[in-house]
Motif scaffolding. Structure first.
Motif, PDB file in Angstrom:
ATOM      1  N   LEU A  36      -0.491  17.308  -4.833  1.00 21.20           N
ATOM      2  CA  LEU A  36       0.918  16.913  -4.842  1.00 21.20           C
ATOM      3  C   LEU A  36       1.113  15.563  -4.175  1.00 21.20           C
ATOM      4  CD1 LEU A  36       3.838  17.623  -5.493  1.00 21.20           C
ATOM      5  CD2 LEU A  36       3.957  18.863  -3.317  1.00 21.20           C
ATOM      6  N   SER A  37       0.412  15.321  -3.063  1.00 20.68           N
ATOM      7  CA  SER A  37       0.554  14.030  -2.383  1.00 20.68           C
ATOM      8  C   SER A  37       0.051  12.882  -3.263  1.00 20.68           C
ATOM      9  CB  SER A  37      -0.195  14.058  -1.047  1.00 20.68           C
ATOM     10  OG  SER A  37      -1.599  14.156  -1.243  1.00 20.68           O
ATOM     11  N   GLU A  38      -1.032  13.138  -4.014  1.00 16.96           N
ATOM     12  CA  GLU A  38      -1.546  12.106  -4.925  1.00 16.96           C
ATOM     13  C   GLU A  38      -0.553  11.818  -6.050  1.00 16.96           C
ATOM     14  OE1 GLU A  38      -5.303  13.553  -6.216  1.00 16.96           O
ATOM     15  OE2 GLU A  38      -6.283  13.274  -4.270  1.00 16.96           O
ATOM     16  N   LYS A  39       0.092  12.865  -6.566  1.00 17.68           N
ATOM     17  CA  LYS A  39       1.088  12.671  -7.623  1.00 17.68           C
ATOM     18  C   LYS A  39       2.262  11.848  -7.104  1.00 17.68           C
ATOM     19  CE  LYS A  39       0.185  16.931 -10.208  1.00 17.68           C
ATOM     20  NZ  LYS A  39       0.753  18.248 -10.630  1.00 17.68           N
ATOM     21  N   ARG A  40       2.705  12.119  -5.876  1.00 14.09           N
ATOM     22  CA  ARG A  40       3.834  11.373  -5.301  1.00 14.09           C
ATOM     23  C   ARG A  40       3.486   9.903  -5.126  1.00 14.09           C
ATOM     24  NH1 ARG A  40       5.509  16.149  -0.954  1.00 14.09           N
ATOM     25  NH2 ARG A  40       6.885  17.278  -2.404  1.00 14.09           N
ATOM     26  N   ALA A  41       2.274   9.637  -4.631  1.00  8.80           N
ATOM     27  CA  ALA A  41       1.855   8.242  -4.478  1.00  8.80           C
ATOM     28  C   ALA A  41       1.751   7.558  -5.837  1.00  8.80           C
ATOM     29  CB  ALA A  41       0.515   8.187  -3.748  1.00  8.80           C
ATOM     30  N   ALA A  42       1.234   8.258  -6.824  1.00 14.08           N
ATOM     31  CA  ALA A  42       1.061   7.677  -8.158  1.00 14.08           C
ATOM     32  C   ALA A  42       2.397   7.360  -8.805  1.00 14.08           C
ATOM     33  CB  ALA A  42       0.252   8.629  -9.041  1.00 14.08           C
ATOM     34  N   VAL A  43       3.396   8.257  -8.651  1.00 15.30           N
ATOM     35  CA  VAL A  43       4.720   8.022  -9.240  1.00 15.30           C
ATOM     36  C   VAL A  43       5.363   6.773  -8.650  1.00 15.30           C
ATOM     37  CG1 VAL A  43       7.065   8.947  -9.302  1.00 15.30           C
ATOM     38  CG2 VAL A  43       5.160  10.421  -9.880  1.00 15.30           C
ATOM     39  N   VAL A  44       5.265   6.622  -7.332  1.00 13.18           N
ATOM     40  CA  VAL A  44       5.841   5.438  -6.675  1.00 13.18           C
ATOM     41  C   VAL A  44       5.085   4.180  -7.100  1.00 13.18           C
ATOM     42  CG1 VAL A  44       6.208   4.319  -4.449  1.00 13.18           C
ATOM     43  CG2 VAL A  44       6.730   6.760  -4.732  1.00 13.18           C
TER      44      VAL A  44
ATOM     45  N   ILE B 283       4.934   6.842   1.610  1.00 11.72           N
ATOM     46  CA  ILE B 283       5.182   5.764   2.569  1.00 11.72           C
ATOM     47  C   ILE B 283       4.702   4.466   1.957  1.00 11.72           C
ATOM     48  CG2 ILE B 283       4.737   4.918   4.903  1.00 11.72           C
ATOM     49  CD1 ILE B 283       4.088   7.845   5.661  1.00 11.72           C
ATOM     50  N   ILE B 284       5.619   3.500   1.834  1.00 19.80           N
ATOM     51  CA  ILE B 284       5.308   2.186   1.254  1.00 19.80           C
ATOM     52  C   ILE B 284       5.186   1.186   2.385  1.00 19.80           C
ATOM     53  CG2 ILE B 284       6.043   0.401  -0.373  1.00 19.80           C
ATOM     54  CD1 ILE B 284       7.837   2.586  -1.639  1.00 19.80           C
ATOM     55  N   SER B 285       4.030   0.526   2.471  1.00 21.98           N
ATOM     56  CA  SER B 285       3.819  -0.460   3.534  1.00 21.98           C
ATOM     57  C   SER B 285       3.533  -1.826   2.908  1.00 21.98           C
ATOM     58  CB  SER B 285       2.636  -0.055   4.413  1.00 21.98           C
ATOM     59  OG  SER B 285       2.862   1.205   5.001  1.00 21.98           O
ATOM     60  N   VAL B 286       4.140  -2.866   3.476  1.00 18.85           N
ATOM     61  CA  VAL B 286       3.934  -4.230   2.988  1.00 18.85           C
ATOM     62  C   VAL B 286       2.530  -4.691   3.373  1.00 18.85           C
ATOM     63  CG1 VAL B 286       4.680  -6.636   3.165  1.00 18.85           C
ATOM     64  CG2 VAL B 286       6.364  -4.785   3.118  1.00 18.85           C
ATOM     65  N   VAL B 287       1.812  -5.277   2.429  1.00 16.32           N
ATOM     66  CA  VAL B 287       0.506  -5.854   2.704  1.00 16.32           C
ATOM     67  C   VAL B 287       0.707  -7.275   3.194  1.00 16.32           C
ATOM     68  CG1 VAL B 287      -1.720  -6.538   1.732  1.00 16.32           C
ATOM     69  CG2 VAL B 287      -0.610  -4.423   0.950  1.00 16.32           C
TER      70      VAL B 287
ATOM     71  N   ASP C 216       0.865  -1.183   0.000  1.00 15.76           N
ATOM     72  CA  ASP C 216       0.000   0.000   0.000  1.00 15.76           C
ATOM     73  C   ASP C 216       0.901   1.231   0.000  1.00 15.76           C
ATOM     74  OD1 ASP C 216      -2.435  -1.371   0.104  1.00 15.76           O
ATOM     75  OD2 ASP C 216      -2.310  -1.580   2.293  1.00 15.76           O
ATOM     76  N   ILE C 217       0.455   2.285  -0.642  1.00 17.35           N
ATOM     77  CA  ILE C 217       1.272   3.503  -0.751  1.00 17.35           C
ATOM     78  C   ILE C 217       0.445   4.706  -0.312  1.00 17.35           C
ATOM     79  CG2 ILE C 217       2.592   5.009  -2.303  1.00 17.35           C
ATOM     80  CD1 ILE C 217       2.895   2.541  -4.149  1.00 17.35           C
ATOM     81  N   VAL C 218       1.041   5.537   0.546  1.00 21.13           N
ATOM     82  CA  VAL C 218       0.403   6.776   1.001  1.00 21.13           C
ATOM     83  C   VAL C 218       1.338   7.943   0.668  1.00 21.13           C
ATOM     84  CG1 VAL C 218      -0.453   8.104   2.955  1.00 21.13           C
ATOM     85  CG2 VAL C 218      -0.850   5.630   2.850  1.00 21.13           C
ATOM     86  N   GLY C 219       0.837   8.894  -0.081  1.00 20.39           N
ATOM     87  CA  GLY C 219       1.617  10.088  -0.395  1.00 20.39           C
ATOM     88  C   GLY C 219       1.258  11.222   0.544  1.00 20.39           C
ATOM     89  N   THR C 220       2.274  12.029   0.936  1.00 18.71           N
ATOM     90  CA  THR C 220       2.029  13.175   1.816  1.00 18.71           C
ATOM     91  C   THR C 220       2.748  14.402   1.267  1.00 18.71           C
ATOM     92  OG1 THR C 220       3.944  12.809   3.254  1.00 18.71           O
ATOM     93  CG2 THR C 220       1.916  11.624   3.804  1.00 18.71           C
TER      94      THR C 220
ATOM     95  N   VAL D 137      -2.915   6.246  -2.252  1.00 17.09           N
ATOM     96  CA  VAL D 137      -3.742   7.415  -1.965  1.00 17.09           C
ATOM     97  C   VAL D 137      -2.849   8.595  -1.593  1.00 17.09           C
ATOM     98  CG1 VAL D 137      -5.737   6.088  -1.191  1.00 17.09           C
ATOM     99  CG2 VAL D 137      -3.992   6.771   0.467  1.00 17.09           C
ATOM    100  N   GLY D 138      -3.399   9.796  -1.710  1.00 15.64           N
ATOM    101  CA  GLY D 138      -2.719  10.995  -1.242  1.00 15.64           C
ATOM    102  C   GLY D 138      -3.422  11.515   0.007  1.00 15.64           C
ATOM    103  N   LYS D 139      -2.638  11.873   1.011  1.00 19.20           N
ATOM    104  CA  LYS D 139      -3.199  12.345   2.275  1.00 19.20           C
ATOM    105  C   LYS D 139      -2.992  13.846   2.494  1.00 19.20           C
ATOM    106  CE  LYS D 139      -4.696   8.411   4.010  1.00 19.20           C
ATOM    107  NZ  LYS D 139      -6.108   8.175   4.337  1.00 19.20           N
ATOM    108  N   GLY D 140      -2.418  14.538   1.502  1.00 14.82           N
ATOM    109  CA  GLY D 140      -2.171  15.961   1.691  1.00 14.82           C
ATOM    110  C   GLY D 140      -1.109  16.196   2.740  1.00 14.82           C
ATOM    111  N   SER D 141      -1.259  17.243   3.556  1.00 13.54           N
ATOM    112  CA  SER D 141      -0.332  17.538   4.637  1.00 13.54           C
ATOM    113  C   SER D 141      -0.836  16.858   5.908  1.00 13.54           C
ATOM    114  CB  SER D 141      -0.231  19.054   4.848  1.00 13.54           C
ATOM    115  OG  SER D 141       0.597  19.339   5.947  1.00 13.54           O
ATOM    116  N   THR D 142       0.010  16.028   6.532  1.00 15.31           N
ATOM    117  CA  THR D 142      -0.429  15.237   7.685  1.00 15.31           C
ATOM    118  C   THR D 142       0.018  15.815   9.014  1.00 15.31           C
ATOM    119  OG1 THR D 142       1.542  13.852   7.497  1.00 15.31           O
ATOM    120  CG2 THR D 142      -0.423  13.138   6.306  1.00 15.31           C
ATOM    121  N   GLY D 143       0.628  17.001   9.024  1.00 11.65           N
ATOM    122  CA  GLY D 143       1.068  17.601  10.271  1.00 11.65           C
ATOM    123  C   GLY D 143       1.745  18.928  10.022  1.00 11.65           C
TER     124      GLY D 143
END
Length: 338
Positions: A296-304, A333-337, A279-283, A319-325
């Motif tokens: 921008l976060s969606e583009k980063r997730a899509a590129v990966v 962020i790449i997480s193993v399923v 799973d991939i989450v862009g921020t 997915v893109g999460k925008g700014s998370t903090g």
């Protein structure tokens, strides 16, 4: 027209926070054919009316101010000396024109479909039978209909009064020595050096906002460091924008500011990802607007996701999460399923 009048129009336009691009001397020029009828302004002998034909050249210095050179030939002898020739009199005028639509409501980068412009100026009237030359004046209103996608063509309806200023012993506007006219003009606006047929504009308010934002960011960065995230993003080394931090079940890919391009270091780590599905989450970092950060976060997730898919790794979701903090977290962020 006085310089004060020209400057006043410029101030009105600038109040809209819109600036026009500088133009060359031969930009914003038009040429047109005009024709109409006139009759004595005293209405003592309205008929037969005097037909007229002529040529008009226009030059706009700003979206709100321009000049016109107009030449007319009058073809009847109502209120002119009777002649056996077709042309009874000719009049050449130098006119100033104020585009009220742009002066009052601002220029938006292209002419409106309908615009109103008062015109006035002086001229030279020549009566061919007597060879008398007189100072003349024109006052009128242009009602312009701008046509076509590029607004390169205009149809202009102009009610106007042509005054013979030298008809009496002193120069004066006298209805007994004037013609009331109604003309219809076709004008073609030549293409300018900016590639259009009219002025181009810049949005100053947007540029000012961007400059002020960047100044604020510079001051903030000079006065205090950006804190490191306290969540999963905190594991990332933030000393350089290209740094990539791998983990057994997660990989953190950090991007440069406002960028979704993969660095060489990021590609090296992505080549080492050895999971069957992820799973991939862009921020994004918090500097930009919410809409910009989300995109921008969606583009980063899509590129990966695209990179890993080409390697044969199944991307379960991205997915893109925008700014998370409040910290700098320009990551995917790449997480193993499991």
């Amino acid at each position: 027209m006085t310089m004060a009048l020209i400057l006043g129009i410029g101030v009105s336009a600038n109040a809209q926070k819109i600036a026009t691009e500088n133009s060359n001397a031969f930009d914003n020029i038009g040429i047109g054919l005009t024709g109409g009828v006139s009759t004595p302004l005293d209405f003592n002998s309205m008929f037969p009316v005097n037909p007229n034909i002529g040529l008009k050249i226009t030059k706009d210095f700003t979206p709100a101010f321009g000049i016109q050179i107009e030449g007319l030939a009058f073809l009847n002898d109502n209120h002119f000396t009777d002649l056996k020739t077709t042309v009874k009199a000719t009049n050449v005028s130098l006119l100033g024109a104020i585009n009220l639509s742009n002066a009052l409501f601002g220029y938006k980068g292209t002419p409106r479909t309908f615009e109103v412009s008062p015109v006035a100026g002086i001229g030279w009237l020549h009566e061919w039978n007597t060879s008398v030359n007189s100072l003349s004046s024109k006052t009128g209103i242009d009602f312009a209909f701008n046509l076509g996608k590029a607004k390169a063509h205009s149809i202009v309806l102009t009610p106007a009064i042509y005054w013979n200023l030298n008809s009496l012993k002193e120069i004066q506007f006298n209805k007994n020595h004037a013609q009331l006219a109604l003309n219809l003009t076709y004008i073609y606006h030549f293409k300018t050096s900016n590639g259009t047929h009219h002025f181009k504009t810049y949005d100053i308010s947007a540029m000012e906002s961007e400059i002020n934002y960047l100044r604020g960011r510079v001051d903030e960065l000079e006065n205090k460091p950006i804190p490191v995230a306290t969540n999963a993003v905190a594991a990332v080394e933030t000393k350089t924008v290209e740094k990539v931090v791998p983990a057994e079940s997660q990989w953190y890919i950090q991007f440069a500011k406002s960028s979704s391009a993969l660095t060489d270091e990021a590609k090296e780590v992505l080549d080492k990802v050895s999971a069957e599905a992820v799973d991939i989450v862009g921020t994004a970092s918090p500097e930009g607007s919410a809409e910009f950060n989300q995109a921008l976060s969606e583009k980063r997730a899509a590129v990966v996701a695209d990179y890993l898919t080409k390697r044969g790794i199944k991307v379960n979701s991205w997915v893109g999460k925008g700014s998370t903090g409040d910290s700098s977290n320009r990551l995917a962020i790449i997480s193993v399923v499991k």
